[in-house]
Design a protein around this motif. Structure first.
Motif, PDB file in Angstrom:
ATOM      1  N   GLN A 740       0.931  -1.449   0.102  1.00  0.00           N
ATOM      2  CA  GLN A 740       0.293   0.208  -0.364  1.00  0.00           C
ATOM      3  C   GLN A 740       0.780   1.608  -0.566  1.00  0.00           C
ATOM      4  O   GLN A 740       1.583   1.219   0.910  1.00  0.00           O
ATOM      5  CB  GLN A 740      -1.229   0.501   0.934  1.00  0.00           C
ATOM      6  N   LYS A 742       1.819   5.500  -0.212  1.00  0.00           N
ATOM      7  CA  LYS A 742       1.563   6.339   1.274  1.00  0.00           C
ATOM      8  C   LYS A 742       2.246   7.654   0.431  1.00  0.00           C
ATOM      9  O   LYS A 742       2.873   7.460  -0.367  1.00  0.00           O
ATOM     10  CB  LYS A 742       2.008   6.266   2.589  1.00  0.00           C
ATOM     11  N   GLY A 769       3.163   7.710  -5.682  1.00  0.00           N
ATOM     12  CA  GLY A 769       3.578   7.503  -3.039  1.00  0.00           C
ATOM     13  C   GLY A 769       4.320   6.410  -3.845  1.00  0.00           C
ATOM     14  O   GLY A 769       5.692   5.301  -4.374  1.00  0.00           O
ATOM     15  N   ASP A 772       4.343   2.179   2.381  1.00  0.00           N
ATOM     16  CA  ASP A 772       3.475   1.934   3.849  1.00  0.00           C
ATOM     17  C   ASP A 772       3.731   1.038   4.258  1.00  0.00           C
ATOM     18  O   ASP A 772       2.305   0.418   4.104  1.00  0.00           O
ATOM     19  CB  ASP A 772       1.822   2.780   3.663  1.00  0.00           C
ATOM     20  N   LYS A 775       1.522  -1.385   6.663  1.00  0.00           N
ATOM     21  CA  LYS A 775       0.049  -2.034   6.874  1.00  0.00           C
ATOM     22  C   LYS A 775       0.535  -3.171   6.252  1.00  0.00           C
ATOM     23  O   LYS A 775       1.602  -3.270   4.677  1.00  0.00           O
ATOM     24  CB  LYS A 775      -0.888  -0.632   5.448  1.00  0.00           C
TER      25      LYS A 775
END
Length: 807
Positions: A740, A742, A769, A772, A775
């Motif tokens: 994922q 960020k 991004g 992350d 997660k």
């Protein structure tokens, strides 16, 4: 054989109440029945996953049920004579001749109501639950055949019969005896080695060694050099091995076990020389050729198991080099175990064993279909192919990036040692050689069609050259496979990567013949920890992330990052194809972790002979442990035995010690009849001898077991290093296929790390991004395996196993 007692119910018992007969119930009227229905249990496999036309059944009588007058039929065909009364008051028998599809088994005794069980049988060539089989697929032949147009050269099957259209070949049995001849060579000569797919001449058979440990045996003779052996059950027998060779799920298999040719053997009366234990040997490497072949692991290498009464099994469809569809591989193990039970008798427990790709299949069978293997003993261990391919893919794009002008210009003025130190810091390895090894050994394994292989030609500089001749991973003539240079004309020809081989699992991309896959590096900040420690500069960090790029689904390099198919990711997790710690916790594991992190002389342990392809990195074993701890609370089902001086080969008797320890572990486990969970039972049964230990590379004798983990971890050759993705911030479990994202935030880095110009370039690289890692991965979820893919890609959770019902 039990003979049913003649009497009033030689046919099915007759109800005395017509209304009850219509309602299929006995309530409220008199009848000739005195007891409830029998229970029919399929004991060699689930009743809905039977294959090969036979199944072992147990018939359990209800309270008050009498044993006389048994009748069993299959769709009206009387099979009662297949059953024998057992000491526990049940009947057991092997029903043969099942039709493909649904078969209704009906049974009753003289005073019990009939019951019916529907048994669903798949053909011997499969599939059972792995979905549609890949085509074209070329069968092995009795004698090797040369290439014929688009038909590749065939491998020799080691069988005399011709294959049918589904690569089924008639089963054969051969006898061998163990010779007492001093200094005999290990193993039989194999005249059926794989033949190159484009061969135009049949190779001559190899010359057999002068002395063989296993020699052909003629029944009724007593050779002067024939050995005897005493099994672990205390049975002393002539050391004669019967080898059954046949085909199952389009693979060729060998089953080897002690055998007395003067005695009969069936599933209801196994010979005493077999102790009921099975070792399943999984072959190494990884690949997806479309040609049937013999298994790579020879039974002759398992003398220490065979002489103890253990059955040794291998199937080419469980060789990782021949089959990279891990669901189909697990299905093959299931089919083989059912065949053993139906032919030889009940299996006490099964141990999976293998190195490299063989370790992948050991772990995959345990994750995809828990319970297939009761324990595994592995070396050079990987968790699975899907996540291992992340390090392969990262190494491929990094090795290419290091040769691009932008990086080479940045390294101008540095010594080669300084350049390689930067590569090692980004790669996470002791030096640059490990990524070179991945690049050369498996960097092209994901190629879907024709390609010219690129290889690192210089292990110091990383210089690359390209082979002038095109090839493919299907083991087919080049004219018979997809060509990325002619995508339209060849679109419907076979594709040759693991995802296309497993398209029954993943499905195809909408509007395309290409299979979906899970490869992704969007948001991965290569070299992040190297930047944070000062091992590389900000400019080097920005540059390598600008240059690294990715691949398309054909594995063709491109400037853009690799992007996974979003709907493939949940499949990988739900099915257990990403090795699940929760599922692995149900299996006893002994992981013999050797050292294989470099082939640079100055970086090798003392006494170590360098391996030319150092790809079996120590961190993989710790990554597996991290998964088990995260998903199951602790990893007390896993024993980790570390060594380094002898490379990948366990020192001394360690490999056989692992087998004996696992034997003890599983014997205790099977004796536990408590209501505890299988995870709890596995942990409780673990013997003291299965505790973690290491053998320090400084120990010249390689005999002293060190059980202090801190001492082991302090040794530079026993302490795990990292992968490129772990250096990018990812977890050691390495179970995040796609991270994922960020936002890219400047304050996440030390003040002053980047100039404004460098930051602008970094924003361009990571416009959507960065990873992350706090997660879960995209689509990451708990495994609910086993899944069935009979209805199509994606898979569905298996329903409850069928049970018998009153008739």
């Amino acid at each position: 054989m039990h003979t049913p007692t003649p009497g009033r119910h030689r046919g099915w018992p007759v109800l005395s109440c017509v209304a009850a007969a219509a309602a299929l119930t006995l309530a409220g009227c008199n009848s000739d029945y005195e007891a409830d229905p029998v229970e029919i249990r399929a004991t060699s496999n689930r009743a809905d996953m039977v294959s090969g036309g036979d199944v072992t059944l147990q018939i359990v009588l209800p309270a008050g049920g009498r044993t006389d007058g048994l009748r069993v039929d299959v769709g009206g065909r009387d099979v009662t004579s297949a059953f024998q009364l057992q000491a526990d008051g049940t009947y057991r028998g092997v029903v043969t001749g099942l039709a493909d599809g649904a078969n209704v088994i009906t049974a009753a005794t003289l005073n019990t109501r009939p019951a019916a069980l529907t048994v669903t049988n798949a053909p011997r060539h499969g599939p059972v639950f792995s979905g549609a089989q890949i085509k074209p697929f070329y069968c092995a032949t009795p004698v090797q055949q040369v290439v014929n147009g688009i038909v590749p050269a065939s491998n020799a099957s080691g069988l005399s019969g011709a294959p049918d259209a589904n690569c089924n070949i008639a089963t054969e049995f051969k006898l061998y005896y163990r010779s007492t001849t001093a200094g005999c060579s290990l193993g039989l000569p194999d005249a059926t080695a794989a033949m190159a797919p484009t061969a135009t001449t049949v190779p001559a058979n190899p010359t057999p060694p002068a002395n063989l440990c296993f020699k052909p045996y003629t029944a009724g003779t007593t050779p002067a050099d024939m050995a005897t052996t005493t099994t672990d059950a205390g049975v002393t027998v002539p050391y004669i091995v019967r080898v059954e060779r046949g085909t199952m799920n389009r693979g060729i298999y060998d089953i080897a076990v002690l055998h007395n040719p003067a005695q009969g053997w069936n599933a209801l009366a196994p010979q005493a020389g077999w102790n009921g234990k099975v070792v399943f040997n999984f072959g190494a490497s990884t690949g997806q050729p479309r040609r049937q072949a013999r298994p790579a692991t020879a039974w002759t290498g398992s003398d220490l198991q065979l002489r103890r009464g253990v059955m040794v099994v291998a199937n080419s469809m469980t060789d990782s080099a021949r089959n990279s569809n891990r669901v189909m591989m697990s299905e093959t193990v299931m089919m083989m175990k059912e065949h053993i039970t139906d032919t030889y008798g009940p299996v006490k427990f099964t141990i999976g064993s293998g190195c490299s790709g063989g370790s992948i299949n050991s772990n995959m069978a345990a994750s995809i279909m828990p319970g297939l293997l009761d324990g595994v003993t592995t070396t050079c261990t990987y968790p699975d192919s899907e996540t291992t391919s992340m390090e392969v893919g990262d190494c491929v794009v990094l090795v290419e990036a290091y040769q691009k002008p932008g990086w080479l210009a940045l390294q101008a003025g540095l010594t080669q040692a300084q350049i390689n130190a930067r590569k090692a810091a980004i790669n996470g390895h002791p030096d640059q050689s490990a990524c070179h090894a991945w690049y050369n050994a498996f960097g092209s394994n994901g190629r879907a069609g024709l390609y010219n292989q690129r290889l690192v030609a210089n292990n110091v500089t990383g210089a690359i050259f390209q082979q002038p001749t095109a090839t493919n991973n299907c083991e087919l003539p080049n004219s018979a496979v997809y060509d990325p240079a002619r995508p339209t004309e060849t679109a419907n020809l076979p594709r040759c990567n693991a995802w296309s081989w497993g398209e029954s699992i993943w499905g195809k991309v909408t509007g395309s013949p290409a299979a979906k896959d899970t490869r992704d590096n969007v948001g991965v900040q290569y070299g992040l920890k190297a930047l944070q420690t000062g091992a590389i500069s900000a400019e080097e960090f920005v540059t390598i992330n600008e240059l690294v790029g990715g691949i398309d689904r054909d594995s063709t390099p491109r400037a853009e990052r690799s992007v996974a198919d979003a709907d493939a990711l949940p499949i990988a997790y739900r099915s257990g194809i990403v090795a699940s710690g929760r599922q692995l916790a149900k299996t006893a594991i002994i992981d013999m972790r050797g050292w294989d992190d470099s082939n640079i002389a100055e970086n090798l342990p003392p006494g170590y002979t360098p391996n030319q392809i150092p790809i079996h990195h120590q961190w993989f074993s710790f990554g597996i442990r991290d998964r088990i701890v995260a998903e199951a609370g602790n990893a007390n089902n896993q024993a980790l035995w570390r060594f380094a001086r002898t490379g990948l080969t366990p020192p001394g008797t360690m490999a056989f010690d692992a087998f004996l320890t696992m034997d003890q572990w599983l014997t205790t486990l099977k004796a536990d009849t408590s209501a505890a969970s299988i995870e709890a039972k596995v942990r409780s049964a673990k013997p003291a001898g299965a505790a973690d230990f290491c053998i320090l590379p400084s120990d010249a004798t390689q005999t002293v077991k060190v059980t202090n983990a801190a001492t082991c971890d302090a040794d530079p050759y026993l302490k795990p290093t990292f992968s490129p993705r772990q250096i990018a911030g990812g977890p050691r479990a390495e179970d995040v296929l796609k991270c994922q994202l960020k936002p890219l935030v400047r304050t996440d880095y030390a003040a002053g790390t980047f100039s404004d110009a460098q930051w602008a370039r970094l924003q361009a690289v990571f416009s959507t991004g960065v990873c992350d890692w706090s997660k879960p991965g995209v689509g990451q979820q708990a495994a609910v395996s086993p899944l069935t893919f009979s209805a199509g890609p994606g898979g569905a959770v298996l329903p409850a196993a069928p049970v018998s019902v009153p008739k």
